[in-house]
Design a protein around this motif. Structure first.
Motif, PDB file in Angstrom:
ATOM      1  N   LYS A   3       0.766  -1.335  -0.034  1.00 36.17           N
ATOM      2  CA  LYS A   3       0.012  -0.082   0.025  1.00 36.17           C
ATOM      3  C   LYS A   3       1.075   1.496  -0.066  1.00 36.17           C
ATOM      4  O   LYS A   3       0.614   2.258  -0.668  1.00 36.17           O
ATOM      5  N   ILE A   4       2.093   1.230   0.679  1.00 35.78           N
ATOM      6  CA  ILE A   4       2.865   2.280   0.743  1.00 35.78           C
ATOM      7  C   ILE A   4       3.580   2.578  -0.552  1.00 35.78           C
ATOM      8  O   ILE A   4       3.572   3.689  -0.990  1.00 35.78           O
ATOM      9  N   LYS A   5       3.874   1.612  -1.306  1.00 38.79           N
ATOM     10  CA  LYS A   5       4.570   1.896  -2.569  1.00 38.79           C
ATOM     11  C   LYS A   5       3.303   2.283  -3.645  1.00 38.79           C
ATOM     12  O   LYS A   5       3.880   3.247  -4.488  1.00 38.79           O
ATOM     13  N   PHE A   6       2.159   1.692  -3.802  1.00 41.49           N
ATOM     14  CA  PHE A   6       1.323   2.346  -4.540  1.00 41.49           C
ATOM     15  C   PHE A   6       0.567   3.683  -4.051  1.00 41.49           C
ATOM     16  O   PHE A   6       0.490   4.477  -4.815  1.00 41.49           O
ATOM     17  N   ARG A   7       0.709   3.885  -2.949  1.00 37.42           N
ATOM     18  CA  ARG A   7       0.368   5.515  -2.516  1.00 37.42           C
ATOM     19  C   ARG A   7       1.360   6.522  -2.865  1.00 37.42           C
ATOM     20  O   ARG A   7       1.171   7.604  -3.422  1.00 37.42           O
ATOM     21  N   ARG A  11       0.785   9.079  -5.837  1.00 35.15           N
ATOM     22  CA  ARG A  11       1.204  10.506  -5.419  1.00 35.15           C
ATOM     23  C   ARG A  11       2.199  11.244  -6.403  1.00 35.15           C
ATOM     24  O   ARG A  11       2.053  12.243  -6.848  1.00 35.15           O
ATOM     25  N   ASP A  12       3.201  10.486  -6.458  1.00 32.87           N
ATOM     26  CA  ASP A  12       4.318  11.057  -7.459  1.00 32.87           C
ATOM     27  C   ASP A  12       3.693  11.367  -8.902  1.00 32.87           C
ATOM     28  O   ASP A  12       4.218  12.178  -9.498  1.00 32.87           O
ATOM     29  N   LEU A  13       2.928  10.308  -9.432  1.00 33.02           N
ATOM     30  CA  LEU A  13       2.736  10.634 -10.881  1.00 33.02           C
ATOM     31  C   LEU A  13       1.664  11.499 -10.888  1.00 33.02           C
ATOM     32  O   LEU A  13       1.631  12.446 -11.926  1.00 33.02           O
ATOM     33  N   GLY A  14       0.836  11.798  -9.762  1.00 36.39           N
ATOM     34  CA  GLY A  14      -0.260  12.695  -9.658  1.00 36.39           C
ATOM     35  C   GLY A  14       0.577  14.325  -9.766  1.00 36.39           C
ATOM     36  O   GLY A  14       0.044  14.991 -10.481  1.00 36.39           O
ATOM     37  N   TYR A  15       1.616  14.255  -9.079  1.00 31.15           N
ATOM     38  CA  TYR A  15       2.302  15.701  -8.984  1.00 31.15           C
ATOM     39  C   TYR A  15       2.947  15.826 -10.356  1.00 31.15           C
ATOM     40  O   TYR A  15       2.949  17.108 -10.963  1.00 31.15           O
ATOM     41  N   THR A 149      -7.612   3.394  -6.347  1.00 29.93           N
ATOM     42  CA  THR A 149      -8.440   2.463  -5.849  1.00 29.93           C
ATOM     43  C   THR A 149      -8.011   1.621  -4.514  1.00 29.93           C
ATOM     44  O   THR A 149      -9.035   1.372  -3.784  1.00 29.93           O
ATOM     45  N   ILE A 150      -6.782   1.663  -4.429  1.00 25.98           N
ATOM     46  CA  ILE A 150      -6.683   0.937  -3.015  1.00 25.98           C
ATOM     47  C   ILE A 150      -6.272   1.816  -1.788  1.00 25.98           C
ATOM     48  O   ILE A 150      -5.673   1.236  -0.771  1.00 25.98           O
ATOM     49  N   MET A 151      -6.066   2.971  -2.077  1.00 20.36           N
ATOM     50  CA  MET A 151      -5.698   3.987  -1.190  1.00 20.36           C
ATOM     51  C   MET A 151      -6.818   4.228   0.041  1.00 20.36           C
ATOM     52  O   MET A 151      -6.324   4.641   1.193  1.00 20.36           O
ATOM     53  N   ILE A 152      -8.014   4.193  -0.181  1.00 17.22           N
ATOM     54  CA  ILE A 152      -8.887   4.199   0.804  1.00 17.22           C
ATOM     55  C   ILE A 152      -8.991   2.924   1.485  1.00 17.22           C
ATOM     56  O   ILE A 152      -9.377   1.844   0.953  1.00 17.22           O
ATOM     57  N   LYS A 153      -9.289   3.063   2.993  1.00 21.37           N
ATOM     58  CA  LYS A 153      -9.086   1.846   3.864  1.00 21.37           C
ATOM     59  C   LYS A 153     -10.428   1.066   3.656  1.00 21.37           C
ATOM     60  O   LYS A 153     -11.550   1.656   3.176  1.00 21.37           O
ATOM     61  N   ALA A 154     -10.576  -0.193   4.134  1.00 23.37           N
ATOM     62  CA  ALA A 154     -11.647  -0.933   3.932  1.00 23.37           C
ATOM     63  C   ALA A 154     -12.998  -0.167   4.734  1.00 23.37           C
ATOM     64  O   ALA A 154     -12.531   0.249   5.834  1.00 23.37           O
ATOM     65  N   GLY A 155     -14.087  -0.331   4.470  1.00 16.37           N
ATOM     66  CA  GLY A 155     -15.198   0.355   4.982  1.00 16.37           C
ATOM     67  C   GLY A 155     -16.066   0.858   4.112  1.00 16.37           C
ATOM     68  O   GLY A 155     -16.290   0.253   3.017  1.00 16.37           O
TER      69      GLY A 155
END
Length: 182
Positions: A3-7, A11-15, A149-155
Motif C-alpha cells: 500500500k505504501i508503494k502504491f500510495r 502521489r508522485d505520478l499525480g504531482y 482504488t486501494i488508497m481508501i481503507k476498508a469500510g
C-alpha cells in the motif's frame, strides 16, 4: 508494504502530471466550443473590398488562389465556396467574403490568440514524439486511477463496497452518449 508503494507511486505520478492534466483539460474545453467562438484566432482587421467576379461556374481553386494574391493575401488557402450568393475563401489567417451580384465584400484578418492557440495544439499535434508522450501520459493516468482504488481503507467508502460501482457508472455514462448521440 504494498500500500505504501502504491500510495507513493500514485502521489508522485499525480504531482508529475498535474500540469499536463490541467493543460489538456483547458485545451479540451476550448476545442469543445471552437465552432461557437474561434478561441484559436481573433479578428484584428476588417477591410472592405470590391472586385469583379466571373460566373459561378468559372470559380475554382486556381481562381480563388489568384484572387487571394491580387488582394495581398499571402498565406495558404484552405477552401473556397459559393453558397446563397456569397463567395467565400478561407485562408490560414484571412477570410474573404464577397457578394456574387455586387462584387462587394470584405477581408477579415486573424492573429493567433497567445497561449490559447498553443494550448489547443496539445489536442491537434500528431508528431511521433507527442503521440508517444501522450501514450505514456494515458498509461500513467490508468496507473493513477488503479493505485487510487486501494488508497481508501476498508469500510463504507472503499473500492470493494462503493468505488467499483462508481467506476462502472463512469464507464457507462460516456457509452450512453456515444450510442445515443453517435
Amino acid at each position: 508494504m504494498k500500500k505504501i508503494k502504491f500510495r507513493n507511486l500514485h502521489r508522485d505520478l499525480g504531482y508529475f502530471y498535474i500540469g499536463l492534466i490541467v493543460s489538456f483539460a483547458f485545451s479540451g474545453l476550448l476545442m469543445n466550443h471552437r465552432d461557437a467562438w474561434h478561441p484559436e484566432k481573433y479578428t484584428t482587421e476588417t477591410k472592405e473590398i470590391e472586385v469583379k467576379l466571373p460566373e459561378e461556374s468559372e470559380i475554382n481553386e486556381k481562381f480563388s488562389e489568384d484572387l487571394g494574391k491580387q488582394l495581398g493575401i499571402d498565406d495558404k488557402m484552405r477552401r473556397h465556396t459559393v453558397k446563397k450568393g456569397d463567395f467565400k475563401i478561407s485562408f490560414e489567417n484571412h477570410d474573404v467574403e464577397i457578394d456574387m451580384k455586387t462584387g462587394k465584400g470584405e477581408i477579415i484578418s486573424f492573429v493567433k490568440t497567445p497561449i490559447i492557440s498553443q494550448a489547443m495544439k496539445l489536442h491537434k499535434n500528431t508528431s511521433n514524439f507527442w503521440i508517444y508522450y501522450s501514450d505514456i501520459f494515458a498509461i500513467s493516468l490508468i496507473i493513477i486511477a488503479l493505485t487510487g482504488t486501494i488508497m481508501i481503507k476498508a469500510g463504507k467508502f472503499s473500492w470493494k463496497n462503493r468505488g467499483w460501482k462508481l467506476a462502472v457508472a463512469g464507464v457507462i455514462f460516456p457509452l450512453i452518449f456515444l450510442f445515443l448521440l453517435g
